[in-house]
Design a protein around this motif. Structure first.
Motif, PDB file in Angstrom:
ATOM      1  N   GLN A  20       0.820  -1.338   0.248  1.00  0.00           N
ATOM      2  CA  GLN A  20      -0.069  -0.055  -0.138  1.00  0.00           C
ATOM      3  C   GLN A  20       0.819   1.259   0.010  1.00  0.00           C
ATOM      4  OE1 GLN A  20       0.026  -2.353   2.384  1.00  0.00           O
ATOM      5  NE2 GLN A  20       0.051  -1.338   4.519  1.00  0.00           N
ATOM      6  N   ASP A  21       2.224   1.169   0.196  1.00  0.00           N
ATOM      7  CA  ASP A  21       3.116   2.448   0.116  1.00  0.00           C
ATOM      8  C   ASP A  21       3.699   2.646  -1.457  1.00  0.00           C
ATOM      9  OD1 ASP A  21       2.813   2.961   2.698  1.00  0.00           O
ATOM     10  OD2 ASP A  21       4.189   1.281   3.518  1.00  0.00           O
ATOM     11  N   ALA A  22       3.108   1.701  -2.259  1.00  0.00           N
ATOM     12  CA  ALA A  22       3.715   1.853  -3.690  1.00  0.00           C
ATOM     13  C   ALA A  22       3.813   3.538  -3.974  1.00  0.00           C
ATOM     14  CB  ALA A  22       2.779   1.201  -4.708  1.00  0.00           C
ATOM     15  N   TRP A  23       2.718   4.195  -3.707  1.00  0.00           N
ATOM     16  CA  TRP A  23       2.899   5.607  -4.021  1.00  0.00           C
ATOM     17  C   TRP A  23       4.137   6.480  -3.657  1.00  0.00           C
ATOM     18  CZ3 TRP A  23       2.312   9.572  -0.493  1.00  0.00           C
ATOM     19  CH2 TRP A  23       1.863   9.370   0.753  1.00  0.00           C
ATOM     20  N   LEU A  24       4.371   5.997  -2.210  1.00  0.00           N
ATOM     21  CA  LEU A  24       5.489   6.561  -1.572  1.00  0.00           C
ATOM     22  C   LEU A  24       6.978   6.169  -2.315  1.00  0.00           C
ATOM     23  CD1 LEU A  24       4.938   6.209   2.386  1.00  0.00           C
ATOM     24  CD2 LEU A  24       5.409   8.365   0.976  1.00  0.00           C
ATOM     25  N   SER A  25       6.773   4.873  -2.731  1.00  0.00           N
ATOM     26  CA  SER A  25       8.037   4.205  -3.383  1.00  0.00           C
ATOM     27  C   SER A  25       8.263   5.098  -4.890  1.00  0.00           C
ATOM     28  CB  SER A  25       7.796   2.536  -3.882  1.00  0.00           C
ATOM     29  OG  SER A  25       8.919   2.166  -4.591  1.00  0.00           O
ATOM     30  N   ILE A  26       7.061   5.554  -5.538  1.00  0.00           N
ATOM     31  CA  ILE A  26       7.031   6.151  -6.542  1.00  0.00           C
ATOM     32  C   ILE A  26       7.794   7.697  -6.347  1.00  0.00           C
ATOM     33  CG2 ILE A  26       5.637   7.544  -8.408  1.00  0.00           C
ATOM     34  CD1 ILE A  26       3.770   4.655  -8.391  1.00  0.00           C
ATOM     35  N   MET A  27       7.177   8.137  -5.203  1.00  0.00           N
ATOM     36  CA  MET A  27       7.726   9.505  -4.887  1.00  0.00           C
ATOM     37  C   MET A  27       9.190   9.654  -4.839  1.00  0.00           C
ATOM     38  SD  MET A  27       6.650  12.048  -1.758  1.00  0.00           S
ATOM     39  CE  MET A  27       7.659  10.867  -0.515  1.00  0.00           C
ATOM     40  N   PHE A  28       9.649   8.681  -3.974  1.00  0.00           N
ATOM     41  CA  PHE A  28      11.238   8.617  -3.937  1.00  0.00           C
ATOM     42  C   PHE A  28      11.952   8.323  -5.058  1.00  0.00           C
ATOM     43  CE2 PHE A  28      10.249   6.369   0.432  1.00  0.00           C
ATOM     44  CZ  PHE A  28      10.276   7.687   1.218  1.00  0.00           C
ATOM     45  N   GLY A  29      11.277   7.258  -6.109  1.00  0.00           N
ATOM     46  CA  GLY A  29      11.896   7.312  -7.334  1.00  0.00           C
ATOM     47  C   GLY A  29      11.985   8.581  -8.302  1.00  0.00           C
ATOM     48  N   PHE A  83     -10.303   4.567   0.591  1.00  0.00           N
ATOM     49  CA  PHE A  83      -8.908   4.852   1.107  1.00  0.00           C
ATOM     50  C   PHE A  83      -8.343   3.922   2.199  1.00  0.00           C
ATOM     51  CE2 PHE A  83      -9.910   8.972  -0.886  1.00  0.00           C
ATOM     52  CZ  PHE A  83      -9.057   9.066  -1.611  1.00  0.00           C
ATOM     53  N   LYS A  84      -9.165   3.302   2.812  1.00  0.00           N
ATOM     54  CA  LYS A  84      -8.837   2.444   3.739  1.00  0.00           C
ATOM     55  C   LYS A  84      -7.770   1.136   3.227  1.00  0.00           C
ATOM     56  CE  LYS A  84     -13.253   2.482   6.389  1.00  0.00           C
ATOM     57  NZ  LYS A  84     -14.280   1.669   6.811  1.00  0.00           N
ATOM     58  N   ASN A  85      -8.039   0.962   1.954  1.00  0.00           N
ATOM     59  CA  ASN A  85      -6.973   0.096   1.361  1.00  0.00           C
ATOM     60  C   ASN A  85      -5.476   0.631   1.318  1.00  0.00           C
ATOM     61  OD1 ASN A  85      -8.826  -1.997   0.653  1.00  0.00           O
ATOM     62  ND2 ASN A  85      -9.347  -1.012  -1.231  1.00  0.00           N
ATOM     63  N   LEU A  86      -5.256   1.938   1.716  1.00  0.00           N
ATOM     64  CA  LEU A  86      -3.929   2.636   1.850  1.00  0.00           C
ATOM     65  C   LEU A  86      -3.402   2.528   3.169  1.00  0.00           C
ATOM     66  CD1 LEU A  86      -4.767   5.763  -0.465  1.00  0.00           C
ATOM     67  CD2 LEU A  86      -3.540   3.762  -1.028  1.00  0.00           C
ATOM     68  N   LYS A  87      -4.080   1.981   4.002  1.00  0.00           N
ATOM     69  CA  LYS A  87      -3.659   1.855   5.515  1.00  0.00           C
ATOM     70  C   LYS A  87      -3.296   0.396   5.767  1.00  0.00           C
ATOM     71  CE  LYS A  87      -6.694   5.544   7.014  1.00  0.00           C
ATOM     72  NZ  LYS A  87      -7.761   5.800   8.042  1.00  0.00           N
ATOM     73  N   PRO A  88      -2.244   0.202   6.792  1.00  0.00           N
ATOM     74  CA  PRO A  88      -1.565   1.393   7.387  1.00  0.00           C
ATOM     75  C   PRO A  88      -0.447   1.947   6.515  1.00  0.00           C
ATOM     76  CG  PRO A  88      -0.865  -0.804   8.223  1.00  0.00           C
ATOM     77  CD  PRO A  88      -1.961  -0.955   7.268  1.00  0.00           C
ATOM     78  N   THR A 123      -2.227   7.471  -9.952  1.00  0.00           N
ATOM     79  CA  THR A 123      -2.710   6.391 -10.484  1.00  0.00           C
ATOM     80  C   THR A 123      -2.675   5.109  -9.615  1.00  0.00           C
ATOM     81  OG1 THR A 123      -2.021   7.088 -12.673  1.00  0.00           O
ATOM     82  CG2 THR A 123      -2.373   4.700 -12.412  1.00  0.00           C
ATOM     83  N   MET A 124      -1.598   5.044  -8.769  1.00  0.00           N
ATOM     84  CA  MET A 124      -1.209   3.949  -8.025  1.00  0.00           C
ATOM     85  C   MET A 124      -2.205   3.988  -6.654  1.00  0.00           C
ATOM     86  SD  MET A 124       0.407   1.547  -8.879  1.00  0.00           S
ATOM     87  CE  MET A 124       0.370   0.420  -7.723  1.00  0.00           C
ATOM     88  N   ILE A 125      -2.251   5.302  -6.365  1.00  0.00           N
ATOM     89  CA  ILE A 125      -3.396   5.433  -5.043  1.00  0.00           C
ATOM     90  C   ILE A 125      -4.718   4.989  -5.473  1.00  0.00           C
ATOM     91  CG2 ILE A 125      -4.559   7.327  -3.848  1.00  0.00           C
ATOM     92  CD1 ILE A 125      -1.704   8.720  -3.579  1.00  0.00           C
ATOM     93  N   ILE A 126      -5.185   5.460  -6.530  1.00  0.00           N
ATOM     94  CA  ILE A 126      -6.364   4.801  -7.152  1.00  0.00           C
ATOM     95  C   ILE A 126      -6.562   3.227  -7.576  1.00  0.00           C
ATOM     96  CG2 ILE A 126      -8.111   4.883  -9.115  1.00  0.00           C
ATOM     97  CD1 ILE A 126      -7.288   7.920  -9.486  1.00  0.00           C
ATOM     98  N   ASN A 127      -5.605   2.682  -8.073  1.00  0.00           N
ATOM     99  CA  ASN A 127      -5.634   1.375  -8.285  1.00  0.00           C
ATOM    100  C   ASN A 127      -5.630   0.642  -6.848  1.00  0.00           C
ATOM    101  OD1 ASN A 127      -5.513   1.357 -11.018  1.00  0.00           O
ATOM    102  ND2 ASN A 127      -3.128   1.368 -10.794  1.00  0.00           N
ATOM    103  N   VAL A 128      -4.807   1.030  -6.104  1.00  0.00           N
ATOM    104  CA  VAL A 128      -4.915   0.175  -4.826  1.00  0.00           C
ATOM    105  C   VAL A 128      -6.050   0.753  -4.082  1.00  0.00           C
ATOM    106  CG1 VAL A 128      -3.752   0.059  -2.312  1.00  0.00           C
ATOM    107  CG2 VAL A 128      -2.444   0.243  -4.661  1.00  0.00           C
ATOM    108  N   SER A 129      -6.638   1.625  -4.026  1.00  0.00           N
ATOM    109  CA  SER A 129      -7.878   2.080  -3.202  1.00  0.00           C
ATOM    110  C   SER A 129      -9.383   1.355  -3.929  1.00  0.00           C
ATOM    111  CB  SER A 129      -8.170   3.684  -3.485  1.00  0.00           C
ATOM    112  OG  SER A 129      -7.163   4.390  -2.810  1.00  0.00           O
ATOM    113  N   VAL A 130      -9.193   1.242  -5.199  1.00  0.00           N
ATOM    114  CA  VAL A 130     -10.422   0.503  -5.782  1.00  0.00           C
ATOM    115  C   VAL A 130     -10.205  -1.056  -5.655  1.00  0.00           C
ATOM    116  CG1 VAL A 130     -11.427   0.040  -8.039  1.00  0.00           C
ATOM    117  CG2 VAL A 130     -10.754   2.355  -7.438  1.00  0.00           C
TER     118      VAL A 130
END
Length: 376
Positions: free
Chosen positions: A34-43, A167-172, A229-236
């Motif tokens: 669920q932290d894929a979006w953070l990994s993209i930010m670091f990238g 958005f619960k899918n993005l936690k923790p 995009t990844m936030i939406i994918n994981v959220s859905v």
């Protein structure tokens, strides 16, 4: 080089569409869950740093393409070896993109069509565009940029209206600490798609009024779009389904259902994918054509388009036995054998040698100026 010039805004749209091209199709950084979006930010941050290295190389030699710049810095023989490596790298990436889109279209739209036919249709459009020169490609990117954003914004609004996002899918957040998303970014996301902007060292000499802000803003916008995009994918879909899906965004779009009549909006995804794939392949193929022409002193680069295009087309068919094998090779082998050496190690080596060469030239010119002043 061909006698052509493109504007800063055209470079921006080219870079943005190039990076976004195939990255939004795939479940990138999903190893970070669920932290894929953070990994993209670091990238994206790593992509900023790499682009600054590429931009400084351009600043030292603003009129030279990458294949000429390597020879200027490292000498004829080592420089030509590096040039050949980069041409192979760009050709390999172009072949992979063609194969990605061929497999995607066969899977979801044309299951009974031979892979060769689908790949050939896209490749011949790319060949025709590149044969017309960088200015035509740049103008095409401006039109397609507007179209892509129309589809992207429309799709986002429909996903929101359909009530699919949870958005619960993005936690923790940072469940396993910061190391996991950081590790994924250092082994994958820095290089794909951000580090691949090294191909623009084959295009920057054509840009009028080039500034580093153009490249950094394109990388920043791409990073933000991929994070959304990844936030939406994981959220859905959730982490598990996103990881298992070959094309998670397509699965997300297929879930859209508004007012019991607006559904099956796969066409949004397909058109966006074709736009990104076309620009991405065209930029890489242009680098191969213009680089080969410069390396072998061919005065008319357009003559190389069809023979080199056919090589890339047939190479795309032989890359892997199936799509899963292609993806695994891209994740496990490509970063270590091609991406890190050609995006990080060689550019840093070139920049170091260029720095000392230019400092020696400045010292020498200072000494000569001092001597002439004394004589006068």
């Amino acid at each position: 080089m061909e006698k052509a010039k493109i504007s800063g805004s055209q470079l921006f749209t080219l870079m943005m569409l190039f990076e976004f091209g195939t990255a939004f199709l795939l479940p990138i950084a999903i190893e970070a869950k669920q932290d894929a979006w953070l990994s993209i930010m670091f990238g994206m941050i790593g992509g900023f740093l790499l682009f600054l290295v590429y931009y400084q190389l351009y600043r030292y030699y603003p009129n030279l393409l990458l294949v000429d710049l390597t020879q200027e810095i490292m000498g004829k023989w080592i420089g030509r070896l590096f040039s050949f490596l980069y041409l192979f790298y760009f050709a390999n990436l172009a072949s992979r993109v063609i194969r990605d889109f061929g497999d995607m279209l066969l899977t979801f739209a044309y299951p009974d069509t031979p892979l060769f036919i689908v790949n050939a249709l896209l490749m011949f459009v790319v060949i025709y565009t590149v044969s017309k020169g960088i200015e035509v490609l740049a103008r095409s990117s401006q039109l397609l940029f507007i179209l892509l954003y129309f589809f992207a914004i429309s799709g986002f609004l429909l996903i929101v209206c359909s009530g699919l996002i949870d958005f619960k899918n993005l936690k923790p957040v940072l469940e396993g600490g910061i190391w996991l998303p950081l590790k994924v970014s250092l082994t994958q996301n820095v290089y794909f798609p951000f580090g691949e902007t090294i191909v623009f060292l084959m295009i920057l000499p054509y840009v009028k009024n080039m500034s580093k802000g153009i490249g950094l803003s394109a990388i920043g916008l791409t990073g933000i779009n991929l994070m959304i995009t990844m936030i939406i994918n994981v959220s859905v879909l959730g982490v598990s389904l996103t990881a298992r899906s070959q094309f998670p965004l397509l699965s997300t779009v297929q879930s859209i259902q508004v007012a019991d009549f607006l559904e099956r909006l796969d066409v949004f995804f397909m058109l966006t994918a074709v736009i990104g794939g076309f620009i991405r392949t065209s930029v890489l193929f242009y680098a191969v054509v213009i680089g080969t022409a410069n390396l072998f002193k061919i005065k008319s680069p357009s003559k190389l388009c069809y023979p080199l295009g056919l090589v890339i087309l047939f190479y795309s068919l032989s890359l892997a036995n199936n799509y899963e094998e292609l993806i695994q090779e891209g994740i496990k082998a490509l970063p270590y054998y091609l991406d890190i050496p050609l995006q990080v190690i060689i550019p840093l080596l070139l920049l170091t040698v260029a720095f000392f060469k230019n400092r020696a030239k400045l010292k020498q010119s200072g000494v000569n100026l001092h001597k002439s002043n004394r004589h006068s």
